[in-house]
Design an enzyme around this catalytic site. Structure first.
Site, mmCIF file in Angstrom:
data_model
loop_
_atom_site.group_PDB
_atom_site.id
_atom_site.type_symbol
_atom_site.label_atom_id
_atom_site.label_comp_id
_atom_site.label_asym_id
_atom_site.label_seq_id
_atom_site.Cartn_x
_atom_site.Cartn_y
_atom_site.Cartn_z
ATOM 1 N N TYR A 138 40.824 37.980 44.874
ATOM 2 C CA TYR A 138 39.433 37.505 44.832
ATOM 3 C C TYR A 138 39.213 36.323 43.887
ATOM 4 O O TYR A 138 38.116 35.806 43.783
ATOM 5 C CB TYR A 138 38.468 38.656 44.486
ATOM 6 C CG TYR A 138 38.816 39.418 43.206
ATOM 7 C CD1 TYR A 138 38.367 38.975 41.969
ATOM 8 C CD2 TYR A 138 39.580 40.583 43.256
ATOM 9 C CE1 TYR A 138 38.686 39.662 40.808
ATOM 10 C CE2 TYR A 138 39.899 41.280 42.092
ATOM 11 C CZ TYR A 138 39.456 40.823 40.878
ATOM 12 O OH TYR A 138 39.766 41.515 39.733
ATOM 13 N N ARG A 153 38.004 37.028 31.472
ATOM 14 C CA ARG A 153 38.956 38.134 31.580
ATOM 15 C C ARG A 153 40.268 37.529 32.035
ATOM 16 O O ARG A 153 40.396 37.121 33.188
ATOM 17 C CB ARG A 153 38.421 39.141 32.610
ATOM 18 C CG ARG A 153 39.137 40.469 32.631
ATOM 19 C CD ARG A 153 38.703 41.304 33.840
ATOM 20 N NE ARG A 153 39.366 40.863 35.050
ATOM 21 C CZ ARG A 153 38.925 41.087 36.283
ATOM 22 N NH1 ARG A 153 37.780 41.718 36.489
ATOM 23 N NH2 ARG A 153 39.609 40.664 37.333
ATOM 24 N N HIS A 195 41.460 43.252 36.489
ATOM 25 C CA HIS A 195 40.561 44.235 35.871
ATOM 26 C C HIS A 195 41.357 45.287 35.094
ATOM 27 O O HIS A 195 41.036 45.618 33.964
ATOM 28 C CB HIS A 195 39.700 44.919 36.942
ATOM 29 C CG HIS A 195 38.912 46.074 36.417
ATOM 30 N ND1 HIS A 195 37.818 45.902 35.595
ATOM 31 C CD2 HIS A 195 39.072 47.419 36.552
ATOM 32 C CE1 HIS A 195 37.330 47.096 35.263
ATOM 33 N NE2 HIS A 195 38.078 48.029 35.833
HETATM 34 C C1 TPP Z 1 29.239 54.506 36.866
HETATM 35 C C2 TPP Z 1 30.500 53.836 37.217
HETATM 36 N N1 TPP Z 1 30.620 53.194 38.399
HETATM 37 C C3 TPP Z 1 31.762 52.570 38.709
HETATM 38 C C4 TPP Z 1 32.829 52.580 37.853
HETATM 39 C C5 TPP Z 1 34.133 51.854 38.212
HETATM 40 N N2 TPP Z 1 34.224 50.647 37.357
HETATM 41 C C6 TPP Z 1 34.914 50.656 36.207
HETATM 42 S S1 TPP Z 1 34.810 49.236 35.384
HETATM 43 C C7 TPP Z 1 33.865 48.522 36.587
HETATM 44 C C8 TPP Z 1 33.411 47.109 36.433
HETATM 45 C C9 TPP Z 1 32.740 46.873 35.127
HETATM 46 O O1 TPP Z 1 32.473 45.516 34.978
HETATM 47 P P1 TPP Z 1 31.802 44.928 33.675
HETATM 48 O O2 TPP Z 1 30.726 45.834 33.207
HETATM 49 O O3 TPP Z 1 31.426 43.520 33.919
HETATM 50 O O4 TPP Z 1 32.950 45.039 32.583
HETATM 51 P P2 TPP Z 1 34.361 44.289 32.586
HETATM 52 O O5 TPP Z 1 35.340 45.277 33.174
HETATM 53 O O6 TPP Z 1 34.231 43.061 33.413
HETATM 54 O O7 TPP Z 1 34.667 43.995 31.187
HETATM 55 C C10 TPP Z 1 33.636 49.424 37.620
HETATM 56 C C11 TPP Z 1 32.878 49.130 38.847
HETATM 57 C C12 TPP Z 1 32.670 53.292 36.651
HETATM 58 N N3 TPP Z 1 33.656 53.382 35.749
HETATM 59 N N4 TPP Z 1 31.491 53.894 36.350
#
Ligand code: TPP
Ligand code: MG
Lengths: 327, 344
Positions: free
Chosen positions: B272, B259, B263
């Site tokens: 971090y 990435r 985020h």
């Molecule tokens: C059920 C839920 N919990 C928390 C969130 C907040 N949230 C959005 S994206 C994310 C991290 C997702 O990480 P990953 O699946 O590895 O995808 P990436 O963003 O790294 O591509 C979180 C905790 C959410 N959208 N939905």
């Protein structure tokens, strides 16, 4: 033809499946076994196991996969074995099925039914007795239907399947085989969103649904013979969207309203109905709007004595009716 | 049954030079359109942006193996490269970024990157992570039911769904893979593993090295792919697509990538990730890698690249301008589409 509530739901499912190849049933034990309550009995033999499919023991995928299938163009009828076990699917119901149309600005929709047997009085204890309508009646985008009679149940399950939006279809477990009634052979319709006056009266109004409808009708008869007072009994049939016109019309006529549900009192659907009456029929009221509901304890206990104490009885209703009449 | 996909230099590809250049175009478009979103965010014109930067090879390479409008696609919020490859236009995307009335995904109702397109079979996406994976299994189930009724393959479409490695912790992902494995459903589970879920690194997310290793527990293959190599991503996806179309069931593809941004526009990854890590990460930029590969192979020249960049910049400029000028949603429409309307 006389049928039980359960047989009427099965007949409605059968007709919907015969009429439309897109309709399929998906849930735990719905196939060979015909469901733990036997609502889908015989349907797997008739329509094949691909259309009456046993799901894995996982409620979120029962609903989540149904959403995907609905988007694809099928008409899923998901079964949650007991309403008490619907919670793992709550995210899929509330965040996904109920919002699909709104969030896509009307482009996608979720034409699907979630059937859930609910209610107590069958020695089901805390986790096989619950009423869940209040939680889901709060969700815009979701319709909540709870028929009380075989006549209504057969037509409403067909209406739910034909509906372009998601419908939570609640079936009272104690009423399944206890409640019998006439169901016509020929086609007829009962629309979602319409309550029905199941007993006409001019002295006070009872608003209820499900098993309590039958208790309320009995109590109304007793009130008539003991006090000569006529209670009008409104069967909601649909919990969301509420048929406010029918509710208000009756209360404006009688001036008194009692709302009855098996579910716990606080935050129950009765509060919403009471607020509607207070807001829109205040000047017609001849007494306080009253609610009669289950106790505010976590759920229904197992021991017969405790279960009995939890559930409303015909006499509880009669007592309340007399108190309201005397006001 | 975990398979490591070979790096591109060691395998043959059926892709023509033309295909390879087209993939490059989509990757570059995804990058430049993504960068533009950050610009309008920092200008205060768009409250929220979430990026595909670093995931372009995985997304374009994988989506290039799909049939747009036939296959069913459920891309998570990082999937800009996926939707562009399938045929969404830069203007479609920017209309969502500016939350305009004509945003095809939601008419400005959802945050940007919650993609949806009826003609492209892109099913509307929400924010709770992982719910879409269950929907993809449901599309696979529907195809399976139709084919079972017909007793032959009358629809050989597949469902393609993406999610991050953090999202692979969600119960819905497990439930969906279990269902898909049980009935050999035509579903491609695509995990874009960038080793972070916002700030949480993979080693605090799971006890395995490879998400793909979990496929064995569901009875289908899991493939680890270098997600910075678009050709490897294409080839791995194509193999999985063919398997699914034949009725042989799902595949879990894990694209390892980086990435390259925080985020989202609301995050600060310097809190971090160390400076060294942020520097190292840049070495895995799929666009740099692929540009070099194409030039080494003589498929792309410096002149080609410059011309392409200029053309895409014009495209992005035009899309941004048109989307910004488009009408905002009429407040009077806020109550619409809760339920079907008569003309739906
Ligand atoms: C059920 C839920 N919990 C928390 C969130 C907040 N949230 C959005 S994206 C994310 C991290 C997702 O990480 P990953 O699946 O590895 O995808 P990436 O963003 O790294 O591509 C979180 C905790 C959410 N959208 N939905
Ligand atoms: Mg991640």
């Amino acid at each position: 033809m006389e049928m039980t509530l359960l047989e009427a739901i099965r007949a409605g499912l059968d007709e919907a499946m015969a009429a439309d190849e897109r309709v399929f049933i998906f849930g735990e034990d719905v196939g060979k076994r015909g469901g733990v309550f036997r609502v889908t009995e015989g349907l797997a033999d008739k329509y094949g196991e691909a259309r009456v499919m046993d799901s894995p023991l996982a409620e979120s995928i029962i609903v989540g996969a149904s959403i995907g299938a609905a988007c694809y163009g099928l008409r899923p009828v998901a079964e949650i074995q007991f309403a008490d076990f619907i919670w793992p699917a709550t995210n899929q119901i509330v965040s996904e099925a109920a919002r699909m149309r709104y969030r896509s600005n009307g482009v996608w929709g979720c034409p699907m039914v979630i059937r859930a047997p609910y209610g107590g009085g069958i020695h089901g204890a805390l986790y096989h007795s619950q009423s869940i309508e209040a939680f889901f009646a709060h969700v815009p985008g979701l319709k909540v239907v709870a028929p009380s009679t075989p006549y209504d149940a057969k037509a409403l399950i067909k209406a739910a399947i034909a509906d372009p939006d998601p419908v939570l279809f609640l079936e009272h477990k104690k009423a399944y085989r206890l409640i019998k009634g006439e169901v016509p052979e020929e086609a007829y319709e009962v629309p979602i969103g319409k309550a029905e006056v199941k007993r006409a009266g001019s002295d006070l109004t009872i608003i209820t649904f499900g098993l309590m409808l039958h208790y309320a009708l009995e109590a109304a008869e007793k009130l008539a013979s003991s006090a000569g007072l006529q209670a009008e009994v409104v069967d909601l049939r649909t919990i969301r969207p509420l048929d406010t016109a029918t509710i208000l019309q009756s209360v404006r006529k009688t001036g008194k309203a009692l709302i009855i549900h098996e579910d716990g009192l606080t935050g129950g659907i009765g509060g919403e109905i009471a607020a509607l009456v207070a807001e829109h029929a205040f000047e017609y009221l001849d007494g306080p709007v009253m609610r009669l509901a289950g106790p505010d304890i976590p759920a229904m206990p197992f021991a017969a004595s405790l279960e009995h104490e939890y559930l409303l009885s015909v006499d509880d209703i009669l007592d309340k009716l007399q108190a309201i009449a005397a006001y | 049954m975990i398979v490591k996909a070979l790096p591109v230099s060691e395998q043959a590809t059926v892709l023509s030079s033309d295909d390879l250049r087209k993939m490059f175009e989509f990757m570059l478009l995804a990058r430049l359109l993504d960068e533009r979103q950050w610009v309008v965010n920092r200008q205060g014109k768009a409250p929220f942006v979430i990026s595909c930067q670093g995931h372009e090879a995985a997304q374009v390479g994988s989506a290039y193996a799909l049939q747009a409008g036939k296959d069913w696609v459920l891309p998570y919020y990082r999937g800009l490269g996926v939707v562009l490859t399938l045929g969404m236009s830069p203007e479609d995307v920017m209309l969502g970024v500016f939350a305009r009335a004509t945003d095809p995904a939601s008419g400005g109702r959802q945050m940007p990157a919650h993609y949806s397109s009826r003609p492209l079979n892109i099913i509307s996406q929400s924010s709770p992570t992982g719910t879409q994976v269950a929907h993809a299994a449901g599309v696979g189930l529907a195809i399976h039911i139709r084919n079972s009724i017909a007793r032959e393959i009358v629809d050989d479409a597949i469902a393609w769904v993406s999610f991050g490695e953090g999202t692979s912790s969600q119960g819905d992902v497990h439930e969906a893979m279990n269902l898909a494995g049980t009935h050999k459903l035509p579903v491609l589970f695509c995990c874009e593993n960038n080793s972070y879920a916002i700030s949480v690194p993979q080693h605090k997310q799971m006890g395995v090295q490879d998400v793909a290793s979990r496929a064995a527990g569901y009875g289908f293959p899991g493939v680890v792919v270098d997600g910075t190599d678009p050709i490897a991503c294409y080839e791995a996806t194509k193999t999985a697509v063919e398997r699914a179309r034949r009725g042989d069931g799902p595949t879990l593809l894990e694209f390892k990538c980086q990435r390259l941004t925080p985020h989202s526009s609301d995050d600060n990854d310097r809190s971090y990730r160390s400076t060294e890590e942020l520097k190292e990460m840049r070495l895995h930029d799929p666009l740099h890698r692929y540009t070099k590969y194409l030039k080494d192979e003589g498929i792309l020249t410096d002149v080609d690249e410059q011309a392409l960049r200029a053309r895409i910049k014009d495209q992005v400029d035009a899309a941004t301008k048109a989307a910004e000028a488009a009408a905002v949603p009429d407040p009077a429409t806020v109550l619409r589409h809760v339920f079907a309307e008569t003309n739906d």
